[in-house]
Design a protein around this motif. Structure first.
Motif, PDB file in Angstrom:
ATOM      1  N   GLU A 147      -1.774  -5.102  -6.379  1.00 51.93           N
ATOM      2  CA  GLU A 147      -2.839  -5.004  -6.651  1.00 51.93           C
ATOM      3  C   GLU A 147      -2.846  -4.722  -8.687  1.00 51.93           C
ATOM      4  N   ARG A 148      -1.662  -3.206  -8.123  1.00 51.08           N
ATOM      5  CA  ARG A 148      -2.251  -2.672  -9.726  1.00 51.08           C
ATOM      6  C   ARG A 148      -1.462  -3.299 -10.464  1.00 51.08           C
ATOM      7  N   GLU A 206      -0.477  -6.588 -10.878  1.00 52.32           N
ATOM      8  CA  GLU A 206      -0.738  -8.598 -10.818  1.00 52.32           C
ATOM      9  C   GLU A 206       0.860  -9.195  -9.943  1.00 52.32           C
ATOM     10  N   GLU A 238       3.250 -10.566  -6.611  1.00 49.97           N
ATOM     11  CA  GLU A 238       3.037 -11.151  -4.943  1.00 49.97           C
ATOM     12  C   GLU A 238       3.668 -10.422  -4.081  1.00 49.97           C
ATOM     13  N   ARG A 241       1.294  -1.283  -0.332  1.00 47.23           N
ATOM     14  CA  ARG A 241       0.105   0.314   0.167  1.00 47.23           C
ATOM     15  C   ARG A 241       1.037   1.332  -0.161  1.00 47.23           C
ATOM     16  N   THR A 277      -2.843   3.759  -3.286  1.00 46.73           N
ATOM     17  CA  THR A 277      -2.795   2.649  -4.161  1.00 46.73           C
ATOM     18  C   THR A 277      -1.846   1.686  -4.033  1.00 46.73           C
ATOM     19  N   ASN A 278      -2.348   0.337  -4.084  1.00 50.05           N
ATOM     20  CA  ASN A 278      -1.445  -0.945  -3.877  1.00 50.05           C
ATOM     21  C   ASN A 278      -0.794  -1.476  -5.205  1.00 50.05           C
TER      22      ASN A 278
END
Length: 448
Positions: free
Chosen positions: A184-185, A187, A189, A165, A180-181
């Motif tokens: 996640e944005r 893809e 890990e 984050r 924003t993360n």
């Protein structure tokens, strides 16, 4: 810290006197400006090579203005009295973590995991808390605690928590502006011991290294978090724990960092991948910030290939990295400091003590077994070292001779005093988890 441009004399900057002095006045200014440009070089054999400093004042980011662990301050104590330099103040209640503070103007910013939250704190320079703000969840996995330091730019503060984050805060109030993360944005890990990247600000861009399917590295718009460019992924390779550096080489602005299996460099303006070199161990983790100087880039991966230096060669299509030397350093939680052609760092498992290496050859010049592995910064002809057992040392780089030492006043340190020292405005900041100490290291402070 004074700019070299301040060496331009007042008479040269007065238009009426320019008119009276004519060509002589113009030549005076041109000569001084040429000197200033030369003096802004951080390293490098030519005038177009060197680390690029943050334009912000103070110690605004990880490892200082140039991310090299070097302070330009002078008139500091050259040897410490018994028990160390004077303690000005300490603050407690920071929670668990290894992030170092940053200092800008009259404020200090630091993070810690408190309960279930990653907390960003703001203090004045007397240790009084001004505000505190959350940036998502604390890290509860292996080695719990906060990781990344903040970075300051244009009145805003940026921080990445262990889960990816990224938060942008108003530095005056702590109010969140956007978040924003990056996992996640892009893809990607998370990694075994969690994200630890101290992000880099480059002009309008905030640089992150997510790894994964969509981007090895990415530039976000620091105003709103939009993606500005991405670096093509290297397979599905994950990121690691390193933080990037920014430098100029052969007319090109370059960002260098590490992923789980490679050291790499990208074009700072476009994100285009310029080179990769192997940097792999059995744990798929790299921790230490790369080091750049004199056209050489240095990476280290513990447990396997250890420290490796590469000569960067400019070509029409970009830059290649040619292996120069390998050393036995297996640095983990610390990093390195390059001072006048000697590289100082500590090993971790194989040689868990301090070394000074010749930067051109990797040959060992100095060794000291007085202190175990740790982190160091350099200022005014001295190394300031904090080892993982909480020992603090002032070392003369010429031979690693001890000029002072003391121990953090903590009842028990679990061999994890990993936060890097910070030195700004003649104050040495040392952090061990819940506590931050501020020591006076200005010349004369050791006298009664």
């Amino acid at each position: 810290m004074r700019s070299h441009l301040s060496t331009v004399c007042d008479c040269c900057l007065t238009p009426s006197l320019w008119a009276r002095r004519g060509l002589a006045g113009v030549l005076c200014v041109l000569a001084v400006l040429a000197f200033a440009v030369g003096q802004t070089r951080c390293d490098g054999a030519d005038t177009d090579s060197g680390l690029i400093a943050s334009p912000e004042p103070g110690w605004p980011q990880w490892r200082g203005p140039r991310r090299d662990g070097i302070s330009d301050e002078k008139k500091l104590i050259q040897s410490w009295p018994r028990g160390g330099p004077e303690l000005l103040w300490k603050v407690e209640g920071l929670g668990t973590g290894w992030s170092s503070p940053i200092v800008v103007g009259s404020r200090l910013y630091i993070t810690g995991d408190v309960g279930d939250d990653l907390v960003i704190f703001a203090f004045d320079l007397d240790g009084n808390q001004l505000w505190r703000t959350k940036n998502g969840r604390a890290w509860k996995g292996p080695y719990p605690g906060s990781r990344a330091s903040c970075v300051f730019s244009g009145g805003r503060l940026y921080n990445m928590n262990a889960h990816g984050r990224v938060a942008c805060l108003d530095a005056a109030s702590g109010k969140e502006i956007w978040n924003t993360n990056i996992l996640e944005r892009f893809e990607a890990e998370n990694i075994t011991w969690a994200l630890s990247e101290c992000m880099l600000v480059d002009g309008p861009r905030l640089i992150v290294t997510p790894g994964g399917k969509k981007a090895l590295m990415a530039a976000l718009d620091k105003r709103d978090g939009r993606t500005l460019w991405t670096t093509k992924p290297v397979g599905d390779e994950r990121t690691s724990h390193c933080s990037p550096i920014l430098f100029r080489h052969a007319g090109r602005r370059v960002i260098a960092n590490c992923s789980a299996e490679h050291g790499f460099g990208v074009d700072a303006d476009t994100g285009r991948l310029l080179w990769t070199v192997p940097l792999k161990n059995q744990y798929g983790t790299n921790i230490s910030t790369p080091i750049y100087g004199d056209g050489i880039i240095y990476y280290v991966t513990p447990y396997a290939e250890h420290g490796r230096a590469y000569r960067l060669n400019a070509q029409s299509g970009g830059i290649t990295a040619q292996h120069m030397w390998t050393c036995e350093l297996d640095t983990v939680t610390g990093a390195g400091v390059l001072v006048d052609g000697t590289f100082f760092s500590a090993g971790y498992r194989k040689s868990k003590w301090w070394f000074g290496l010749d930067w051109q050859t990797g040959r060992t010049k100095y060794e000291s077994k007085e202190f175990t592995t740790g982190a160091a910064i350099h200022a005014d002809g001295r190394l300031y070292c904090l080892d993982e057992r909480g020992n603090v040392a002032l070392l003369d780089p010429d031979g690693l001779k001890i000029a002072g030492r003391f121990r953090l006043p903590v009842e028990r340190i679990r061999r994890d005093a990993w936060a890097h020292p910070v030195l700004y405005d003649s104050r040495l900041y040392l952090r061990y988890h819940d506590t931050l100490w501020c020591h006076d290291v200005r010349q004369g402070a050791d006298r009664p």
